[in-house]
Design a protein around this motif. Structure first.
Motif, PDB file in Angstrom:
ATOM      1  N   ARG A  96     -12.439   2.136  -8.963  1.00 42.01           N
ATOM      2  CA  ARG A  96     -11.811   3.437  -9.180  1.00 42.01           C
ATOM      3  C   ARG A  96     -12.793   4.305  -9.949  1.00 42.01           C
ATOM      4  O   ARG A  96     -13.324   3.886 -10.978  1.00 42.01           O
ATOM      5  CB  ARG A  96     -10.529   3.286 -10.010  1.00 42.01           C
ATOM      6  CG  ARG A  96      -9.432   2.502  -9.353  1.00 42.01           C
ATOM      7  CD  ARG A  96      -8.230   2.399 -10.281  1.00 42.01           C
ATOM      8  NE  ARG A  96      -8.582   1.682 -11.510  1.00 42.01           N
ATOM      9  CZ  ARG A  96      -8.103   0.492 -11.850  1.00 42.01           C
ATOM     10  NH1 ARG A  96      -7.235  -0.102 -11.078  1.00 42.01           N
ATOM     11  NH2 ARG A  96      -8.473  -0.084 -12.976  1.00 42.01           N
ATOM     12  N   ALA A 158       0.552  11.520  -5.576  1.00 40.39           N
ATOM     13  CA  ALA A 158      -0.744  11.240  -4.934  1.00 40.39           C
ATOM     14  C   ALA A 158      -1.163   9.795  -5.182  1.00 40.39           C
ATOM     15  O   ALA A 158      -1.676   9.122  -4.283  1.00 40.39           O
ATOM     16  CB  ALA A 158      -1.808  12.204  -5.451  1.00 40.39           C
ATOM     17  N   ARG A 159      -0.932   9.293  -6.410  1.00 40.00           N
ATOM     18  CA  ARG A 159      -1.250   7.890  -6.705  1.00 40.00           C
ATOM     19  C   ARG A 159      -0.354   6.948  -5.903  1.00 40.00           C
ATOM     20  O   ARG A 159      -0.792   5.902  -5.425  1.00 40.00           O
ATOM     21  CB  ARG A 159      -1.135   7.622  -8.202  1.00 40.00           C
ATOM     22  CG  ARG A 159      -2.336   8.120  -8.995  1.00 40.00           C
ATOM     23  CD  ARG A 159      -2.334   7.615 -10.424  1.00 40.00           C
ATOM     24  NE  ARG A 159      -1.387   8.320 -11.259  1.00 40.00           N
ATOM     25  CZ  ARG A 159      -1.609   9.515 -11.815  1.00 40.00           C
ATOM     26  NH1 ARG A 159      -2.755  10.118 -11.614  1.00 40.00           N
ATOM     27  NH2 ARG A 159      -0.694  10.092 -12.568  1.00 40.00           N
ATOM     28  N   ALA A 162      -1.693   6.886  -2.372  1.00 35.71           N
ATOM     29  CA  ALA A 162      -2.917   6.091  -2.324  1.00 35.71           C
ATOM     30  C   ALA A 162      -2.584   4.597  -2.349  1.00 35.71           C
ATOM     31  O   ALA A 162      -3.157   3.807  -1.593  1.00 35.71           O
ATOM     32  CB  ALA A 162      -3.824   6.459  -3.498  1.00 35.71           C
ATOM     33  N   LEU A 165      -1.273   3.488   1.063  1.00 33.54           N
ATOM     34  CA  LEU A 165      -2.343   3.382   2.061  1.00 33.54           C
ATOM     35  C   LEU A 165      -3.143   2.103   1.860  1.00 33.54           C
ATOM     36  O   LEU A 165      -3.422   1.372   2.810  1.00 33.54           O
ATOM     37  CB  LEU A 165      -3.265   4.601   1.984  1.00 33.54           C
ATOM     38  CG  LEU A 165      -2.671   5.940   2.403  1.00 33.54           C
ATOM     39  CD1 LEU A 165      -3.631   7.079   2.086  1.00 33.54           C
ATOM     40  CD2 LEU A 165      -2.313   5.946   3.884  1.00 33.54           C
ATOM     41  N   VAL A 166      -3.493   1.822   0.608  1.00 37.14           N
ATOM     42  CA  VAL A 166      -4.243   0.604   0.300  1.00 37.14           C
ATOM     43  C   VAL A 166      -3.425  -0.629   0.668  1.00 37.14           C
ATOM     44  O   VAL A 166      -3.944  -1.590   1.241  1.00 37.14           O
ATOM     45  CB  VAL A 166      -4.640   0.578  -1.196  1.00 37.14           C
ATOM     46  CG1 VAL A 166      -5.155  -0.792  -1.612  1.00 37.14           C
ATOM     47  CG2 VAL A 166      -5.682   1.653  -1.482  1.00 37.14           C
ATOM     48  N   HIS A 192      -8.563   8.002   3.408  1.00 38.06           N
ATOM     49  CA  HIS A 192      -8.888   8.841   2.259  1.00 38.06           C
ATOM     50  C   HIS A 192      -7.714   9.777   2.023  1.00 38.06           C
ATOM     51  O   HIS A 192      -7.107  10.273   2.958  1.00 38.06           O
ATOM     52  CB  HIS A 192     -10.131   9.704   2.537  1.00 38.06           C
ATOM     53  CG  HIS A 192     -11.421   8.990   2.403  1.00 38.06           C
ATOM     54  ND1 HIS A 192     -12.100   8.895   1.229  1.00 38.06           N
ATOM     55  CD2 HIS A 192     -12.147   8.307   3.310  1.00 38.06           C
ATOM     56  CE1 HIS A 192     -13.199   8.201   1.409  1.00 38.06           C
ATOM     57  NE2 HIS A 192     -13.244   7.829   2.673  1.00 38.06           N
ATOM     58  N   SER A 193      -7.415  10.018   0.779  1.00 38.20           N
ATOM     59  CA  SER A 193      -6.528  11.120   0.425  1.00 38.20           C
ATOM     60  C   SER A 193      -7.139  11.742  -0.816  1.00 38.20           C
ATOM     61  O   SER A 193      -7.397  11.046  -1.794  1.00 38.20           O
ATOM     62  CB  SER A 193      -5.089  10.639   0.177  1.00 38.20           C
ATOM     63  OG  SER A 193      -5.029   9.760  -0.919  1.00 38.20           O
ATOM     64  N   VAL A 194      -7.472  13.016  -0.735  1.00 36.88           N
ATOM     65  CA  VAL A 194      -8.167  13.687  -1.837  1.00 36.88           C
ATOM     66  C   VAL A 194      -7.547  15.071  -2.082  1.00 36.88           C
ATOM     67  O   VAL A 194      -7.091  15.728  -1.140  1.00 36.88           O
ATOM     68  CB  VAL A 194      -9.667  13.861  -1.543  1.00 36.88           C
ATOM     69  CG1 VAL A 194     -10.372  12.527  -1.465  1.00 36.88           C
ATOM     70  CG2 VAL A 194      -9.898  14.651  -0.266  1.00 36.88           C
TER      71      VAL A 194
END
Length: 198
Positions: A96, A158-159, A162, A165-166, A192-194
């Motif tokens: 991270r 957002a976390r 993420a 997705l992981v 990816h997510s940004v």
């Protein structure tokens, strides 16, 4: 190196040392790790053949990876005392960027690692696009995906995204490969997510 990686938990090895991160994301070393993960243990000679690199170069990169505790010898595979086989160490390495912000030098390594990682991922997708006609017909239709969307999220959401997705990719990576006689190819999947602006 001290405290190179955290202990393996749930099959994940969290990288928190910038020297290990630098070893992990170097393009040739990353390719070696990928080959060992996909094709299984190999000797320096086999890895040199698969990558087109000199044997001496492969030996050097494996020593760096071993020093970072990312690969280890597999002596049980050797046919004699001169033959050395290598395999990845336990646990999927993850890192991270937030773990490297306390030290400017470590943060610079994390920034460079993120760039190298994105370049590698994009290169693999471009490679598929260039070679897709070399694959049998069933692989050319619907097996590759490119999707994107814009979301409005809080940092907590957002976390959560993420993490989901992981988790999906980790679940597929951890599943036992069925022994049903069907041919399987290696498939590269990434997400990816940004935060971004259109």
């Amino acid at each position: 190196m001290t405290e190179r990686t955290e202990p393996v938990a749930d099959g994940v090895r969290q990288i928190a040392d910038s020297r290990v991160l630098a070893a992990l994301t170097h393009p040739v070393r990353r390719r070696l790790l990928d080959l060992l993960a996909v094709d299984g243990p190999a000797t320096v000679g086999l890895l040199a053949e698969r990558t087109g690199q000199a044997v001496g170069s492969i030996s050097h990169h494996l020593k760096v990876l071993a020093g970072a505790d990312l690969v280890e010898e597999a002596p049980e595979l050797a046919r004699d005392r001169r033959e050395r086989w290598w395999r990845p160490t336990a646990g999927t390495p993850r890192w991270r960027r937030a773990d490297f912000t306390a030290d400017p030098a470590a943060e610079a390594v994390a920034d460079a690692a993120g760039s190298l990682q994105l370049e590698r991922q994009a290169a693999l997708v471009r490679g598929w696009s260039a070679a897709r006609h070399d694959y049998p017909e069933p692989w050319r239709e619907g097996c590759a995906v490119a999707t994107e969307t814009w979301l409005r999220l809080t940092p907590e959401e957002a976390r959560e995204l993420a993490g989901e997705l992981v988790e999906v990719l980790a679940r597929w990576a951890a599943r036992p490969v069925p022994e049903d006689g069907r041919a399987r190819e290696s498939v590269f999947a990434f997400a990816h997510s940004v935060p971004a602006r259109p």
